[in-house]
Write a protein that holds these residues in place. Structure first.
Motif, PDB file in Angstrom:
ATOM      1  N   PRO A   1     -21.064 -20.704   2.570  1.00 18.32           N
ATOM      2  CA  PRO A   1     -20.325 -20.838   1.307  1.00 18.32           C
ATOM      3  C   PRO A   1     -19.928 -22.276   0.979  1.00 18.32           C
ATOM      4  CG  PRO A   1     -19.524 -18.948   2.544  1.00 18.32           C
ATOM      5  CD  PRO A   1     -20.460 -19.692   3.457  1.00 18.32           C
ATOM      6  N   VAL A   2     -19.681 -23.065   1.997  1.00 22.47           N
ATOM      7  CA  VAL A   2     -19.356 -24.478   1.769  1.00 22.47           C
ATOM      8  C   VAL A   2     -20.559 -25.197   1.171  1.00 22.47           C
ATOM      9  CG1 VAL A   2     -18.620 -26.626   2.865  1.00 22.47           C
ATOM     10  CG2 VAL A   2     -17.720 -24.432   3.685  1.00 22.47           C
ATOM     11  N   VAL A   3     -21.749 -24.866   1.665  1.00 28.41           N
ATOM     12  CA  VAL A   3     -22.982 -25.465   1.147  1.00 28.41           C
ATOM     13  C   VAL A   3     -23.194 -25.064  -0.308  1.00 28.41           C
ATOM     14  CG1 VAL A   3     -25.491 -25.556   1.409  1.00 28.41           C
ATOM     15  CG2 VAL A   3     -24.028 -25.537   3.441  1.00 28.41           C
ATOM     16  N   VAL A   4     -22.970 -23.767  -0.624  1.00 34.49           N
ATOM     17  CA  VAL A   4     -23.182 -23.268  -1.984  1.00 34.49           C
ATOM     18  C   VAL A   4     -22.302 -24.003  -2.983  1.00 34.49           C
ATOM     19  CG1 VAL A   4     -22.902 -21.254  -3.493  1.00 34.49           C
ATOM     20  CG2 VAL A   4     -23.971 -20.989  -1.254  1.00 34.49           C
ATOM     21  N   ARG A   5     -21.067 -24.324  -2.599  1.00 34.84           N
ATOM     22  CA  ARG A   5     -20.141 -25.021  -3.512  1.00 34.84           C
ATOM     23  C   ARG A   5     -20.664 -26.396  -3.896  1.00 34.84           C
ATOM     24  NH1 ARG A   5     -15.810 -23.711   0.411  1.00 34.84           N
ATOM     25  NH2 ARG A   5     -15.253 -21.546  -0.056  1.00 34.84           N
ATOM     26  N   ARG A   6     -21.479 -26.986  -3.049  1.00 40.48           N
ATOM     27  CA  ARG A   6     -21.896 -28.370  -3.269  1.00 40.48           C
ATOM     28  C   ARG A   6     -23.293 -28.494  -3.872  1.00 40.48           C
ATOM     29  NH1 ARG A   6     -17.981 -28.155   0.089  1.00 40.48           N
ATOM     30  NH2 ARG A   6     -16.681 -29.945   0.650  1.00 40.48           N
ATOM     31  N   LEU A   7     -23.981 -27.384  -4.053  1.00 41.67           N
ATOM     32  CA  LEU A   7     -25.329 -27.423  -4.618  1.00 41.67           C
ATOM     33  C   LEU A   7     -25.296 -27.084  -6.097  1.00 41.67           C
ATOM     34  CD1 LEU A   7     -27.390 -25.606  -1.819  1.00 41.67           C
ATOM     35  CD2 LEU A   7     -27.267 -28.060  -2.286  1.00 41.67           C
ATOM     36  N   PRO A   8     -26.137 -27.737  -6.909  1.00 43.85           N
ATOM     37  CA  PRO A   8     -26.208 -27.388  -8.335  1.00 43.85           C
ATOM     38  C   PRO A   8     -26.761 -25.974  -8.520  1.00 43.85           C
ATOM     39  CG  PRO A   8     -27.923 -28.969  -7.741  1.00 43.85           C
ATOM     40  CD  PRO A   8     -27.016 -28.845  -6.554  1.00 43.85           C
TER      41      PRO A   8
ATOM     42  N   VAL B   1     -22.797  -9.739 -15.005  1.00 47.26           N
ATOM     43  CA  VAL B   1     -21.634 -10.580 -15.300  1.00 47.26           C
ATOM     44  C   VAL B   1     -22.069 -11.993 -15.649  1.00 47.26           C
ATOM     45  CG1 VAL B   1     -19.989  -9.321 -13.857  1.00 47.26           C
ATOM     46  CG2 VAL B   1     -21.384 -11.123 -12.838  1.00 47.26           C
ATOM     47  N   ASN B   2     -21.189 -12.695 -16.351  1.00 45.31           N
ATOM     48  CA  ASN B   2     -21.426 -14.097 -16.667  1.00 45.31           C
ATOM     49  C   ASN B   2     -20.371 -14.913 -15.936  1.00 45.31           C
ATOM     50  OD1 ASN B   2     -22.282 -16.475 -17.770  1.00 45.31           O
ATOM     51  ND2 ASN B   2     -21.460 -16.088 -19.818  1.00 45.31           N
ATOM     52  N   GLU B   3     -20.749 -15.466 -14.796  1.00 48.68           N
ATOM     53  CA  GLU B   3     -19.823 -16.206 -13.945  1.00 48.68           C
ATOM     54  C   GLU B   3     -20.625 -17.198 -13.110  1.00 48.68           C
ATOM     55  OE1 GLU B   3     -18.029 -13.175 -11.550  1.00 48.68           O
ATOM     56  OE2 GLU B   3     -19.836 -12.848 -10.341  1.00 48.68           O
ATOM     57  N   PRO B   4     -19.985 -18.173 -12.485  1.00 54.29           N
ATOM     58  CA  PRO B   4     -20.716 -19.120 -11.633  1.00 54.29           C
ATOM     59  C   PRO B   4     -21.468 -18.400 -10.516  1.00 54.29           C
ATOM     60  CG  PRO B   4     -18.491 -19.916 -12.054  1.00 54.29           C
ATOM     61  CD  PRO B   4     -18.554 -18.517 -12.592  1.00 54.29           C
ATOM     62  N   LEU B   5     -22.635 -18.920 -10.179  1.00 52.28           N
ATOM     63  CA  LEU B   5     -23.474 -18.299  -9.152  1.00 52.28           C
ATOM     64  C   LEU B   5     -22.737 -18.212  -7.818  1.00 52.28           C
ATOM     65  CD1 LEU B   5     -26.259 -17.186  -8.309  1.00 52.28           C
ATOM     66  CD2 LEU B   5     -26.908 -19.544  -7.735  1.00 52.28           C
ATOM     67  N   ARG B   6     -21.910 -19.199  -7.513  1.00 54.56           N
ATOM     68  CA  ARG B   6     -21.222 -19.187  -6.217  1.00 54.56           C
ATOM     69  C   ARG B   6     -20.265 -17.999  -6.108  1.00 54.56           C
ATOM     70  NH1 ARG B   6     -16.150 -21.717  -6.576  1.00 54.56           N
ATOM     71  NH2 ARG B   6     -15.734 -22.651  -8.611  1.00 54.56           N
TER      72      ARG B   6
ATOM     73  N   THR C   1     -20.689 -15.008  -7.842  1.00 52.65           N
ATOM     74  CA  THR C   1     -21.563 -13.836  -7.713  1.00 52.65           C
ATOM     75  C   THR C   1     -22.127 -13.746  -6.306  1.00 52.65           C
ATOM     76  OG1 THR C   1     -22.211 -14.222 -10.017  1.00 52.65           O
ATOM     77  CG2 THR C   1     -23.472 -12.594  -8.791  1.00 52.65           C
ATOM     78  N   ASN C   2     -22.480 -14.887  -5.743  1.00 55.60           N
ATOM     79  CA  ASN C   2     -23.045 -14.909  -4.397  1.00 55.60           C
ATOM     80  C   ASN C   2     -22.028 -14.425  -3.363  1.00 55.60           C
ATOM     81  OD1 ASN C   2     -25.429 -15.781  -2.766  1.00 55.60           O
ATOM     82  ND2 ASN C   2     -23.899 -17.084  -1.799  1.00 55.60           N
ATOM     83  N   ALA C   3     -20.771 -14.842  -3.511  1.00 59.80           N
ATOM     84  CA  ALA C   3     -19.724 -14.404  -2.578  1.00 59.80           C
ATOM     85  C   ALA C   3     -19.480 -12.906  -2.697  1.00 59.80           C
ATOM     86  CB  ALA C   3     -18.436 -15.182  -2.851  1.00 59.80           C
ATOM     87  N   VAL C   4     -19.454 -12.392  -3.915  1.00 61.98           N
ATOM     88  CA  VAL C   4     -19.273 -10.945  -4.128  1.00 61.98           C
ATOM     89  C   VAL C   4     -20.462 -10.190  -3.560  1.00 61.98           C
ATOM     90  CG1 VAL C   4     -19.088  -9.151  -5.896  1.00 61.98           C
ATOM     91  CG2 VAL C   4     -17.815 -11.289  -6.157  1.00 61.98           C
ATOM     92  N   LYS C   5     -21.653 -10.724  -3.763  1.00 64.53           N
ATOM     93  CA  LYS C   5     -22.865 -10.125  -3.197  1.00 64.53           C
ATOM     94  C   LYS C   5     -22.771  -9.995  -1.687  1.00 64.53           C
ATOM     95  CE  LYS C   5     -25.882 -12.898  -1.928  1.00 64.53           C
ATOM     96  NZ  LYS C   5     -26.144 -13.671  -0.689  1.00 64.53           N
ATOM     97  N   ASN C   6     -22.269 -11.004  -1.030  1.00 61.68           N
ATOM     98  CA  ASN C   6     -22.172 -10.971   0.433  1.00 61.68           C
ATOM     99  C   ASN C   6     -21.260  -9.844   0.915  1.00 61.68           C
ATOM    100  OD1 ASN C   6     -23.892 -13.155   0.914  1.00 61.68           O
ATOM    101  ND2 ASN C   6     -22.248 -14.642   0.656  1.00 61.68           N
ATOM    102  N   ILE C   7     -20.169  -9.605   0.204  1.00 61.11           N
ATOM    103  CA  ILE C   7     -19.252  -8.530   0.601  1.00 61.11           C
ATOM    104  C   ILE C   7     -19.866  -7.164   0.319  1.00 61.11           C
ATOM    105  CG2 ILE C   7     -16.976  -7.547   0.250  1.00 61.11           C
ATOM    106  CD1 ILE C   7     -17.014 -10.288   1.656  1.00 61.11           C
TER     107      ILE C   7
END
Length: 255
Positions: A224-231, A172-177, A179-185
């Motif tokens: 997840p809060v940390v991921v939102r704030r990192l480039p 998929v082409n989407e923001p890493l945050r 994809t990362n959240a979907v990965k966790n589930i």
């Protein structure tokens, strides 16, 4: 289990929750901590799987923004991963614990490398006449890959999140945050399925699982809060390098 071991596991749980929700590397801290607390390898492995159930709960709570509108996708991926996790748990309960020992570092290294070269590979795939972004040819390999990562997660699990992130990032082409959240589930579904089997059929150390799980719940809620704030790009590189470091460490220990 003494108070020092409980404290060690709780602290390791917080670190595992953070690294698991951010990078898919929860076992980098949790598994060694269980061994340091005196658990034998097989008991540490199954206790780790049970404790990391808290990771799924924490990341789901912390990633509601990223998971909004992902219901159908999450259901499909979770069912595939859960099916794989069930097979992985059955394999662990019926085969020697060292069966995947030689291949695990290579799997983690491959997943980490794919995260690093995601964009060039995605462009190459999209320009191929044999690739259809939303078609059957794209979905079938993804389903098989998710199933296999789920199997690996149910069997051993170290850096299963790195492998799942690599698989999903290529599809998929989407923001890493997101994809990362979907990965966790998805990895959580494989983990939960295996954890249920281990709870009844394997030597889970429940006091250790409780201490580790409590820490995981705290760390994974913050992740997840940390991921939102990192480039995104530096985060992707850091995840890949951490995965490669874990692969080298496991290869060195097994050699």
């Amino acid at each position: 289990m003494g108070a020092d071991s409980v404290l060690l596991l709780a602290v390791a749980g917080v670190a595992s929750g953070l690294t698991g929700s951010i990078a898919g590397l929860a076992s980098l801290f949790s598994y060694p901590a269980l061994l340091a607390a005196g658990l034998p390898p097989v008991a540490a492995n199954v206790t780790n799987t049970v404790a990391l159930f808290a990771n799924t709960a924490g990341t789901a709570a912390g990633s509601r923004e990223e998971l909004r509108g992902q219901g159908r996708r999450l259901l499909r991926l979770a069912l595939l991963a859960a099916a794989g996790g069930s097979v992985g748990a059955a394999l662990l309960l019926s085969t020697p614990a060292s069966a995947f020992g030689d291949v695990v570092p290579w799997l983690i290294a491959l997943g980490s490398a794919l995260i690093l070269v995601r964009e060039p590979l995605r462009r190459l795939a999209e320009n191929s006449p044999h690739f259809t972004a939303g078609g059957l040819r794209a979905r079938l390999p993804l389903a098989g890959a998710v199933l296999l990562v789920g199997l690996y997660g149910g069997y051993f699990g170290a850096a299963a999140g790195v492998l799942m992130l690599a698989v999903l990032s290529m599809s998929v082409n989407e923001p890493l945050r997101v994809t990362n959240a979907v990965k966790n589930i998805a990895t959580g579904a494989a983990n939960v399925t295996a954890a249920v089997a281990y709870a009844f059929l394997a030597p889970v150390h429940w006091a250790a699982a409780a201490a580790l799980g409590l820490g995981c719940l705290v760390g994974s809620r913050i992740g997840p809060v940390v991921v939102r704030r990192l480039p995104e790009k530096p985060l992707r590189v850091a995840i890949a390098l951490a995965g490669l470091g874990l692969a080298v460490s496991l290869w060195w220990q097994g050699s």
